[in-house]
Design an enzyme around this catalytic site. Sequence first.
Site, PDB file in Angstrom:
ATOM      1  N   HIS A   1     -11.155   9.013   0.579  1.00  0.00           N
ATOM      2  CA  HIS A   1     -10.182   8.838   1.519  1.00  0.00           C
ATOM      3  C   HIS A   1     -10.317   7.945   2.697  1.00  0.00           C
ATOM      4  CE1 HIS A   1      -6.646  10.583   3.478  1.00  0.00           C
ATOM      5  NE2 HIS A   1      -7.439  10.797   4.633  1.00  0.00           N
TER       6      HIS A   1
ATOM      7  N   HIS B   1     -11.338  13.211   0.817  1.00  0.00           N
ATOM      8  CA  HIS B   1     -10.450  14.300   1.399  1.00  0.00           C
ATOM      9  C   HIS B   1     -10.536  15.536   0.210  1.00  0.00           C
ATOM     10  CE1 HIS B   1      -6.868  16.548   2.929  1.00  0.00           C
ATOM     11  NE2 HIS B   1      -7.012  15.587   3.744  1.00  0.00           N
TER      12      HIS B   1
ATOM     13  N   GLU C   1      -5.520  20.604  12.738  1.00  0.00           N
ATOM     14  CA  GLU C   1      -6.347  20.417  11.714  1.00  0.00           C
ATOM     15  C   GLU C   1      -7.789  20.651  11.715  1.00  0.00           C
ATOM     16  OE1 GLU C   1      -3.805  16.532   9.831  1.00  0.00           O
ATOM     17  OE2 GLU C   1      -5.464  16.089  11.256  1.00  0.00           O
TER      18      GLU C   1
ATOM     19  N   ARG D   1     -13.757  18.129   6.819  1.00  0.00           N
ATOM     20  CA  ARG D   1     -13.498  17.781   5.436  1.00  0.00           C
ATOM     21  C   ARG D   1     -14.639  18.127   4.627  1.00  0.00           C
ATOM     22  NH1 ARG D   1      -9.165  13.107   6.834  1.00  0.00           N
ATOM     23  NH2 ARG D   1      -7.817  14.664   7.788  1.00  0.00           N
TER      24      ARG D   1
ATOM     25  N   ARG E   1     -15.734  11.389  10.355  1.00  0.00           N
ATOM     26  CA  ARG E   1     -14.517  11.119  10.939  1.00  0.00           C
ATOM     27  C   ARG E   1     -13.655  12.673  11.180  1.00  0.00           C
ATOM     28  NH1 ARG E   1      -8.535   9.699   9.605  1.00  0.00           N
ATOM     29  NH2 ARG E   1      -9.151  10.665   7.691  1.00  0.00           N
TER      30      ARG E   1
HETATM   31  C1  LIG Z   1      -3.024   9.083   2.039  1.00  0.00           C
HETATM   32  C2  LIG Z   1      -3.609   8.814   3.598  1.00  0.00           C
HETATM   33  C3  LIG Z   1      -3.361   9.712   4.727  1.00  0.00           C
HETATM   34  C4  LIG Z   1      -4.123   9.593   5.989  1.00  0.00           C
HETATM   35  N1  LIG Z   1      -3.806  10.341   6.988  1.00  0.00           N
HETATM   36  C5  LIG Z   1      -3.987  10.085   8.216  1.00  0.00           C
HETATM   37  C6  LIG Z   1      -3.652  10.660   9.343  1.00  0.00           C
HETATM   38  O1  LIG Z   1      -2.910  11.679   9.327  1.00  0.00           O
HETATM   39  N2  LIG Z   1      -4.143  10.535  10.401  1.00  0.00           N
HETATM   40  C7  LIG Z   1      -5.007   9.508  10.568  1.00  0.00           C
HETATM   41  O2  LIG Z   1      -5.359   9.080  12.086  1.00  0.00           O
HETATM   42  N3  LIG Z   1      -5.384   8.803   9.745  1.00  0.00           N
HETATM   43  C8  LIG Z   1      -5.055   8.869   8.518  1.00  0.00           C
HETATM   44  N4  LIG Z   1      -5.412   8.363   7.450  1.00  0.00           N
HETATM   45  C9  LIG Z   1      -6.146   7.116   7.610  1.00  0.00           C
HETATM   46  C10 LIG Z   1      -5.414   5.838   8.270  1.00  0.00           C
HETATM   47  O3  LIG Z   1      -4.050   5.925   7.605  1.00  0.00           O
HETATM   48  C11 LIG Z   1      -6.101   4.672   8.346  1.00  0.00           C
HETATM   49  O4  LIG Z   1      -7.312   4.809   8.671  1.00  0.00           O
HETATM   50  C12 LIG Z   1      -5.210   3.497   9.135  1.00  0.00           C
HETATM   51  O5  LIG Z   1      -3.988   3.788   8.794  1.00  0.00           O
HETATM   52  C13 LIG Z   1      -5.901   2.131   8.860  1.00  0.00           C
HETATM   53  O6  LIG Z   1      -5.210   1.277   9.494  1.00  0.00           O
HETATM   54  P1  LIG Z   1      -5.702  -0.582   9.161  1.00  0.00           P
HETATM   55  O7  LIG Z   1      -4.363  -1.132   9.956  1.00  0.00           O
HETATM   56  O8  LIG Z   1      -6.975  -0.648   9.600  1.00  0.00           O
HETATM   57  O9  LIG Z   1      -5.531  -0.906   7.582  1.00  0.00           O
HETATM   58  P2  LIG Z   1      -4.360  -0.460   6.709  1.00  0.00           P
HETATM   59  O10 LIG Z   1      -3.145   0.192   7.169  1.00  0.00           O
HETATM   60  O11 LIG Z   1      -4.907  -0.160   5.299  1.00  0.00           O
HETATM   61  O12 LIG Z   1      -3.827  -1.949   6.483  1.00  0.00           O
HETATM   62  C14 LIG Z   1      -4.714  -2.976   5.634  1.00  0.00           C
HETATM   63  C15 LIG Z   1      -3.923  -4.170   5.591  1.00  0.00           C
HETATM   64  O13 LIG Z   1      -4.849  -5.241   5.067  1.00  0.00           O
HETATM   65  C16 LIG Z   1      -4.178  -6.100   4.085  1.00  0.00           C
HETATM   66  N5  LIG Z   1      -5.297  -6.638   3.459  1.00  0.00           N
HETATM   67  C17 LIG Z   1      -6.464  -5.973   2.819  1.00  0.00           C
HETATM   68  N6  LIG Z   1      -7.169  -7.097   2.345  1.00  0.00           N
HETATM   69  C18 LIG Z   1      -6.645  -8.143   2.639  1.00  0.00           C
HETATM   70  C19 LIG Z   1      -6.945  -9.534   2.313  1.00  0.00           C
HETATM   71  N7  LIG Z   1      -7.693  -9.942   1.492  1.00  0.00           N
HETATM   72  N8  LIG Z   1      -5.757 -10.489   2.393  1.00  0.00           N
HETATM   73  C20 LIG Z   1      -4.702 -10.294   3.240  1.00  0.00           C
HETATM   74  N9  LIG Z   1      -4.386  -8.928   3.514  1.00  0.00           N
HETATM   75  C21 LIG Z   1      -5.348  -7.915   3.068  1.00  0.00           C
HETATM   76  C22 LIG Z   1      -3.750  -4.835   3.388  1.00  0.00           C
HETATM   77  O14 LIG Z   1      -2.441  -5.575   2.361  1.00  0.00           O
HETATM   78  C23 LIG Z   1      -2.768  -4.143   4.350  1.00  0.00           C
HETATM   79  O15 LIG Z   1      -1.432  -4.933   4.835  1.00  0.00           O
HETATM   80  C24 LIG Z   1      -4.920   8.431   6.123  1.00  0.00           C
HETATM   81  C25 LIG Z   1      -5.111   7.634   5.214  1.00  0.00           C
HETATM   82  C26 LIG Z   1      -4.501   7.686   3.869  1.00  0.00           C
HETATM   83  C27 LIG Z   1      -4.606   6.865   2.813  1.00  0.00           C
END
Ligand SMILES: Cc1cc2nc3c(=O)[nH]c(=O)nc-3n(C[C@H](O)[C@H](O)[C@H](O)COP(=O)(O)OP(=O)(O)OC[C@H]3O[C@@H](n4cnc5c(N)ncnc54)[C@H](O)[C@@H]3O)c2cc1C
Length: 536
Positions: free
Chosen positions: A335, A226, A111, A274, A370
Amino acid sequence: MQTDFLVIGSGVAGLTFALDTRNYGRVAVITKKESNETNTNYAQGGIAAAISPADSIESHIKDTLLTGEGLCNPDAVKLMATEAPQVIEELSKLGVGFTKSRGAKFDLGREGGHSARRIVHTKDATGEAIETTLIKRAQERGVDLFENWLAVDLILKDGRCVGVRVFDTHENKVLPFFAKSVLIATGGIGSIYLHTTNPRIATGDGIAMAYRAGTPIANMEFVQFHPTSFYGKKIDGRALLLSEAVRGEGGVLKTKDGNAFMEKYDSRKELAPRDIVARAIHSELKKRGDNYVLLDITGLGSRKILDKFPNIYNACLNFSIDPIKEPIPVVPAAHYTCGGIVVDIDGKTNIPGLYATGESACTGVHGANRLASNSLLESIIFAHRAAKTAIGDSKIRISKIERLEKNLQSSNLESFNSLEKEPCKEDVISDYLLKIRELMWEQVGIVRNDKELKEAKDKILKYKSEIEKIYETHKISFQLIELRNAVTTASLVIECALKRKESRGLHFNIDYSEKDELHYKKDIVLKKLDKRIKLN
Ligand SMILES: Cc1cc2nc3c(=O)[nH]c(=O)nc-3n(C[C@H](O)[C@H](O)[C@H](O)COP(=O)(O)OP(=O)(O)OC[C@H]3O[C@@H](n4cnc5c(N)ncnc54)[C@H](O)[C@@H]3O)c2cc1C
């Protein structure tokens, strides 16, 4: 409601913390939609880890620091890159089926910004593989999962976080949920922008909540766009991402009339970081007055496309584009957010009992930009550290929490659950949300300037005070809570963007198109000044 460890968010960060703490007490995970409706679930490309013999930890560190443009916390980066290979082992043991290649344990993708092949993946649906596995393990191990529960605000007592007010959408009621330790793992902010790859849950709730509680928030100006999301059609408001790995395998960006253009902008062409690719596309669109550019992957051949990118292929077919035969129309979309709740490398915030990790936290790993596939990794590594700290810190006795409950329960919830208040009309809420998303897209997007940022600030502060008034005078609802968080998060992005009078990483302001090492090689940190939540 009472537990030992209360986790807000069921993405990779929250679930990792929940699995680690489960042996040390009761763990509850609340999530505002279904458990798997997370950014994690939509991650495609994979997880960066220097595991190839041709690669090294030092090289992973170097690439991350280079991309972060002087603002990374080198200790956090070193920690992350060093522990990355262990994370891959650990996820494999939990049951995540990473794609293998002939003669090697894992098929390593390439990447932008990475100087070696180091992306461990499950074809083009890595996030789903991780999310499904972690949910399954959490359920097996007795973690309590509360779906459709929305965290509203943190409960503080004597300067310590002792729980969260939650909105139970089944009962339409706000309840206190007490805990010895609270983790914010609420993910990103993409949904405050009109075009985003994030699902609708990404309204920055945890960041807004922490800000209201007095936790410093840093570097919100560094929003990653992105470069390549599908143009024109969306899935439940979310733009389909065309993973960077597609360009890593040879996808070429072209103007509508079929001319490749990336070499005009960067010698790394399609594999430049990016921000450079997104700005190059933005510039071509402006110059030519086009709505989209093309991502041509026909040169990869049908076998490679079907083997490596089956989900992307099928999703494009659903949008009536066959990527084997024709180029895909693409535009940049919001993104990822590099900024967030300020934490130390052990996941601690400035409030005892409150931790943050994942995309909602700012560990300093990403700095001003990032590096691709570092965020799932960051979420896991710092969730482990936060869990370790929370386990050690959880000395507060349950009986004390019970007393707190009696004190707080009646006094603070009456106004939320008042039967006398009218609900706010749904179209009023959706109009505000659309106005915020359009404003952020048009004036706080890929290329910024001071005049538009100032206008955006005036508008957002007006919306903010109107929304706060609606919040105080109307019956609370899911949409209203989200709107209040979205407008706060948007105001934090604008304020940070206005304060950084230079261009660095993901923040590009044409009024200061150069980096200013003397004055701005530092984080922009915002703190709430008074109860009315005004910005600095
Ligand atoms: C399309 C896409 C592709 C990606 N590809 C990659 C990749 O290939 N590699 C990589 O390293 N990263 C990638 N990323 C980034 C990565 O996926 C995220 O940064 C990471 O998954 C974030 O994880 P997290 O647990 O912090 O949040 P999330 O996985 O977003 O989880 C957040 C949680 O909080 C909950 N929540 C939010 N607000 C509240 C509230 N007020 N009350 C209760 N619950 C709440 C939501 O419902 C959810 O359950 C990608 C992101 C996207 C969108």
